[in-house]
Design an enzyme around this catalytic site. Structure first.
Site, PDB file in Angstrom:
ATOM      1  N   HIS A   1       1.918  -8.284   5.683  1.00 24.14           N
ATOM      2  CA  HIS A   1       2.568  -9.253   6.621  1.00 24.14           C
ATOM      3  C   HIS A   1       3.005  -9.274   7.491  1.00 24.14           C
ATOM      4  O   HIS A   1       3.971  -9.989   8.268  1.00 24.14           O
ATOM      5  CB  HIS A   1       2.971  -9.620   4.774  1.00 24.14           C
ATOM      6  CG  HIS A   1       2.791  -9.834   3.582  1.00 24.14           C
ATOM      7  ND1 HIS A   1       2.828  -8.583   2.155  1.00 24.14           N
ATOM      8  CD2 HIS A   1       2.297 -10.829   3.492  1.00 24.14           C
ATOM      9  CE1 HIS A   1       2.390  -9.171   1.674  1.00 24.14           C
ATOM     10  NE2 HIS A   1       2.174 -10.204   1.927  1.00 24.14           N
TER      11      HIS A   1
ATOM     12  N   LYS B   1       0.815 -16.929  -9.831  1.00 22.17           N
ATOM     13  CA  LYS B   1       0.924 -15.947 -10.339  1.00 22.17           C
ATOM     14  C   LYS B   1       1.850 -14.996 -11.456  1.00 22.17           C
ATOM     15  O   LYS B   1       2.288 -16.042 -11.361  1.00 22.17           O
ATOM     16  CB  LYS B   1       1.418 -15.093  -8.953  1.00 22.17           C
ATOM     17  CG  LYS B   1       0.184 -14.961  -7.603  1.00 22.17           C
ATOM     18  CD  LYS B   1       0.723 -14.169  -6.258  1.00 22.17           C
ATOM     19  CE  LYS B   1      -0.601 -14.224  -5.257  1.00 22.17           C
ATOM     20  NZ  LYS B   1       0.593 -13.734  -4.275  1.00 22.17           N
TER      21      LYS B   1
ATOM     22  N   ARG C   1      -6.227 -15.167   6.198  1.00 20.67           N
ATOM     23  CA  ARG C   1      -7.556 -13.567   6.498  1.00 20.67           C
ATOM     24  C   ARG C   1      -9.066 -14.117   6.159  1.00 20.67           C
ATOM     25  O   ARG C   1      -9.752 -13.686   7.301  1.00 20.67           O
ATOM     26  CB  ARG C   1      -6.924 -13.182   5.412  1.00 20.67           C
ATOM     27  CG  ARG C   1      -6.166 -12.069   4.787  1.00 20.67           C
ATOM     28  CD  ARG C   1      -5.887 -11.219   4.032  1.00 20.67           C
ATOM     29  NE  ARG C   1      -6.047 -12.437   2.714  1.00 20.67           N
ATOM     30  CZ  ARG C   1      -5.131 -12.581   1.325  1.00 20.67           C
ATOM     31  NH1 ARG C   1      -4.594 -11.406   0.635  1.00 20.67           N
ATOM     32  NH2 ARG C   1      -4.961 -13.474   0.615  1.00 20.67           N
TER      33      ARG C   1
ATOM     34  N   SER D   1      -1.295  -7.699  -1.616  1.00 19.64           N
ATOM     35  CA  SER D   1      -0.487  -7.057  -2.649  1.00 19.64           C
ATOM     36  C   SER D   1      -1.453  -6.934  -3.278  1.00 19.64           C
ATOM     37  O   SER D   1      -1.115  -5.918  -4.586  1.00 19.64           O
ATOM     38  CB  SER D   1       0.647  -8.095  -2.871  1.00 19.64           C
ATOM     39  OG  SER D   1       1.220  -8.529  -1.476  1.00 19.64           O
TER      40      SER D   1
END
Ligand code: PNS
Length: 163
Positions: free
Chosen positions: A19, A43, A93, A131
């Site tokens: 990030h 999430k 990514r 994360s």
């Protein structure tokens, strides 16, 4: 001339080097960057409160003069309108990120045609970083010093470590 404001949204639970890299690069491209902690409904509620995540982010990027940090519990498209932002910045990514991010970008464009989504390619060393991986490693007592800055390392490790 009007200021070019861009938003870097995310869960940031917690912020990682991945990030930080995207925020630093975005800060060179826009007059102002607003890093905003938002809810991702796919999430769970997360390991850290939004306020804790904000503190972590400030410790990592708070010294960049044109970066601000905020918390918002609503639609990203509405937040962008409120802030008069011209862009949403997302890091990509891998191809596996793309389908979901593409769908979100099109949805946000529909909800707020004034804002463009811009994808920045992640730096090669952060390709695999997330994360949730950091949390998994820390919870099992692993070393996360390659993934989060030293300013927040101790607090994250001790909070996540299961005894
Ligand atoms: O770091 P994440 O979890 O990939 O970030 C995703 C996030 C929080 C940016 C996304 O879930 C989001 O935009 N949430 C806010 C609510 C919203 O606008 N949802 C509709 C997006 S199409």
């Amino acid at each position: 001339m009007t200021e070019k404001i861009a938003i870097c949204p995310g869960s940031f639970d917690p912020i990682t080097f991945g990030h930080i890299d995207i925020i630093q690069r975005a800060a060179l491209m826009f007059d102002e960057i607003i890093v905003v902690i938002m809810k991702n409904i796919s999430k769970t509620s997360g390991s850290f409160t939004p306020e804790e995540r904000k503190e972590f982010i400030l410790k990592c990027v708070g010294d960049i003069p044109n970066v601000r940090v905020d918390i918002y519990d609503g639609l990203l498209a509405d937040y962008a309108r409120q802030k008069n932002a011209c862009a949403i910045i997302k890091g990509l990514r891998a191809m596996s990120d793309f389908e979901y991010e593409f769908q979100m970008a099109l949805t946000n464009k529909k909800l707020n045609p004034e804002v463009e989504t811009i994808f920045l390619t992640t730096s090669a060393e952060n390709m695999y970083l997330s994360s949730s991986m950091v949390k998994q490693i820390a919870s099992m007592g692993g070393d996360i010093s390659d993934f989060v800055p030293k300013e927040i390392l101790g607090e994250i490790s001790s909070r996540l470590r299961k005894d």
